[in-house]
Design a protein around this motif. Sequence first.
Motif, mmCIF file in Angstrom:
data_model
loop_
_atom_site.group_PDB
_atom_site.id
_atom_site.type_symbol
_atom_site.label_atom_id
_atom_site.label_comp_id
_atom_site.label_asym_id
_atom_site.label_seq_id
_atom_site.Cartn_x
_atom_site.Cartn_y
_atom_site.Cartn_z
ATOM 1 N N ALA A 127 29.809 66.443 -9.833
ATOM 2 C CA ALA A 127 30.123 67.098 -8.672
ATOM 3 C C ALA A 127 31.054 66.048 -7.761
ATOM 4 O O ALA A 127 31.306 65.164 -8.057
ATOM 5 N N THR A 128 31.555 66.599 -6.528
ATOM 6 C CA THR A 128 32.259 65.797 -5.629
ATOM 7 C C THR A 128 33.710 66.413 -5.393
ATOM 8 O O THR A 128 34.435 66.290 -6.589
ATOM 9 N N THR A 129 34.089 66.610 -4.335
ATOM 10 C CA THR A 129 35.597 66.809 -3.850
ATOM 11 C C THR A 129 35.929 65.776 -3.142
ATOM 12 O O THR A 129 35.327 65.378 -2.048
ATOM 13 N N ILE A 130 37.216 64.948 -3.448
ATOM 14 C CA ILE A 130 37.478 64.002 -3.010
ATOM 15 C C ILE A 130 39.191 64.006 -2.495
ATOM 16 O O ILE A 130 39.993 64.655 -3.408
ATOM 17 N N GLY A 131 39.483 63.551 -1.344
ATOM 18 C CA GLY A 131 40.795 63.960 -1.035
ATOM 19 C C GLY A 131 41.491 63.145 0.289
ATOM 20 O O GLY A 131 40.709 62.165 0.749
ATOM 21 N N ALA A 132 42.789 63.246 0.846
ATOM 22 C CA ALA A 132 43.214 62.586 1.622
ATOM 23 C C ALA A 132 44.297 63.457 2.323
ATOM 24 O O ALA A 132 44.946 64.463 1.797
ATOM 25 N N ILE A 133 44.428 63.307 3.832
ATOM 26 C CA ILE A 133 45.373 64.137 4.535
ATOM 27 C C ILE A 133 46.176 62.809 5.083
ATOM 28 O O ILE A 133 45.695 61.590 5.616
ATOM 29 N N ALA A 144 40.999 66.086 -5.205
ATOM 30 C CA ALA A 144 40.604 66.422 -6.605
ATOM 31 C C ALA A 144 39.414 67.136 -6.413
ATOM 32 O O ALA A 144 38.276 66.543 -5.939
ATOM 33 N N VAL A 145 39.361 68.399 -6.933
ATOM 34 C CA VAL A 145 38.361 69.320 -6.529
ATOM 35 C C VAL A 145 37.427 69.381 -7.785
ATOM 36 O O VAL A 145 37.693 69.814 -9.018
ATOM 37 N N ASN A 146 36.315 68.921 -7.580
ATOM 38 C CA ASN A 146 35.243 68.717 -8.620
ATOM 39 C C ASN A 146 33.855 69.311 -7.927
ATOM 40 O O ASN A 146 32.997 68.724 -7.955
ATOM 41 N N ALA A 147 33.873 70.446 -7.277
ATOM 42 C CA ALA A 147 32.949 70.898 -6.398
ATOM 43 C C ALA A 147 31.484 71.371 -7.274
ATOM 44 O O ALA A 147 31.544 72.026 -8.165
ATOM 45 N N LEU A 148 30.351 71.405 -6.640
ATOM 46 C CA LEU A 148 29.275 72.184 -7.229
ATOM 47 C C LEU A 148 29.419 73.629 -6.902
ATOM 48 O O LEU A 148 29.062 74.580 -7.622
ATOM 49 N N GLY A 149 30.140 73.881 -5.871
ATOM 50 C CA GLY A 149 30.300 75.315 -5.471
ATOM 51 C C GLY A 149 31.723 75.868 -6.156
ATOM 52 O O GLY A 149 32.091 75.421 -7.116
ATOM 53 N N SER A 150 32.167 76.820 -5.328
ATOM 54 C CA SER A 150 33.371 77.581 -6.096
ATOM 55 C C SER A 150 34.541 77.680 -5.235
ATOM 56 O O SER A 150 34.286 77.952 -3.859
ATOM 57 N N ALA A 151 35.644 77.561 -5.460
ATOM 58 C CA ALA A 151 36.772 77.855 -4.775
ATOM 59 C C ALA A 151 37.333 79.608 -5.002
ATOM 60 O O ALA A 151 38.020 79.943 -4.056
ATOM 61 N N THR A 152 36.713 80.086 -5.579
ATOM 62 C CA THR A 152 37.019 81.362 -6.046
ATOM 63 C C THR A 152 35.972 82.511 -5.488
ATOM 64 O O THR A 152 34.688 81.991 -5.452
ATOM 65 N N ILE A 153 36.167 83.763 -5.125
ATOM 66 C CA ILE A 153 35.400 84.757 -4.470
ATOM 67 C C ILE A 153 34.776 85.470 -5.743
ATOM 68 O O ILE A 153 35.301 86.066 -6.270
ATOM 69 N N GLY A 154 33.318 85.409 -5.739
ATOM 70 C CA GLY A 154 32.572 86.157 -6.664
ATOM 71 C C GLY A 154 33.095 85.940 -8.208
ATOM 72 O O GLY A 154 33.277 84.581 -8.424
ATOM 73 N N ASP A 155 33.336 87.011 -8.961
ATOM 74 C CA ASP A 155 33.588 86.494 -10.200
ATOM 75 C C ASP A 155 35.202 87.109 -10.371
ATOM 76 O O ASP A 155 35.704 87.279 -11.482
#
Length: 334
Positions: free
Chosen positions: A232-238, A181-192
Amino acid sequence: MADLLNLLTDIEGVSVGNVTDLSLGSGVTAVVFDEPAIASGVVLGGAPGGRDTALLDPSMTVGTVDALVLSGGSAFGLDAAGGVQAGLREAGRGLQVGTTRVPIVPQAILMDLLNGGNKDWGLQSPYRELGYDAFKAAKKGVFQLGTVGAGTGATTATFKGGLGSASAVSSTGHRIAAIVAVNALGSATIGDGPHFWGAPFERGGEFGGLGLPQQISDRDIAMRLKGVNVTATTIGAIVTDATLTKAEAHRLSILGQDGLARALLPAHLPFDGDTVFAASTGHRPMADMLDFMELCHLATSVMARAIARGIYEASALPVEGAQKAWRDRFPAGR
C-alpha cells in the motif's frame, strides 16, 4: 520559457531521476533541485514510512531541501535517501554546518514487497545503490511514466500502479507540477470499467480522454481494496516556481492530498501511508494571496491528473501472477 511537457521537469531548476529494477519489482525516484528549495509536507495515511519528514513541519528550523526521494521497498527502501545524499555530498551540495555540508533529503516509501519480484537480496538491501543511481540519472526534460522508478512495483485494487506526473500554468504564469507513485489500497478507476475518478481534471486526453461514465452506480462506488495489511501507499510531491514560505508550502501539500482523495477511492486508509511533499524553487514572486490560492487549486488538479496518468501509463511486471495493467484490459482506450 520552455514548452510544457506535462511533467515535473516543467519547473525550472528541477531534475528527475528514475532507477527501475524489474527483477526486484521495485525502484527509486529522485527529485533533485538545482538550488535548495523551500519545502514542507503532510502525511494522511495511517501507516507511513519516511525519512527526515519531521523537519518539514513549518515550525522546524531547517527550511530548505536539496532533493526529495520516492521509493519502493517499504522500510528497507529508506536506504535510498542515503544514496541520494551521497551523490549530493559528492557534488559539494548540502546545508553548511560548521566546516561540513549535510545534504537534506526527505523521503517517503511505499510497500511493494509482495508483488512477486525477487526480494532475496542478502544482508544489505539494494536501495542505497538504487538511490545513488537515481541521483546520477536525474535530468531535466522528458522522463518515462508508468512502471518506472518508485512506481515499478506499485499496484492498486483494480490495476497495476505506477509513476505519474502532470503540470499546469496559473493565470499569472506560475508553473506547478506533481509527481506521484500510485500504490493505493483503493482504486483510481470507477467500478469495473476504464474510467478514472480523476476524469473531471483531465487535460488533452492525457489518460485516454474517456471522461466519466454516463451513470455511477452503487456498485461503482462500493469499496474496492486489494486486501488488508498488504502492499500500500501513494507518495508524491507538488513543486512550483512561485516564491513560497515554508508555511505556504505546507498548505500546498495539503491541497495536493486533496487531489489524491479526488483520484483514489478510498484514500488515506489505516494501511496506506499517503504522503505528499511540496516544494518551491522561488523563481517567480507572487503578487498577492489570490496568486497563492490559485496555486492551491491547481495543486489539487495536477495531483489528481498525475495519479490517473500513473495508472494509464503502467505495464504489468514480467513475473508470474503479476497484476494486469489498465492497458491490458482496455487496449482500445489508448
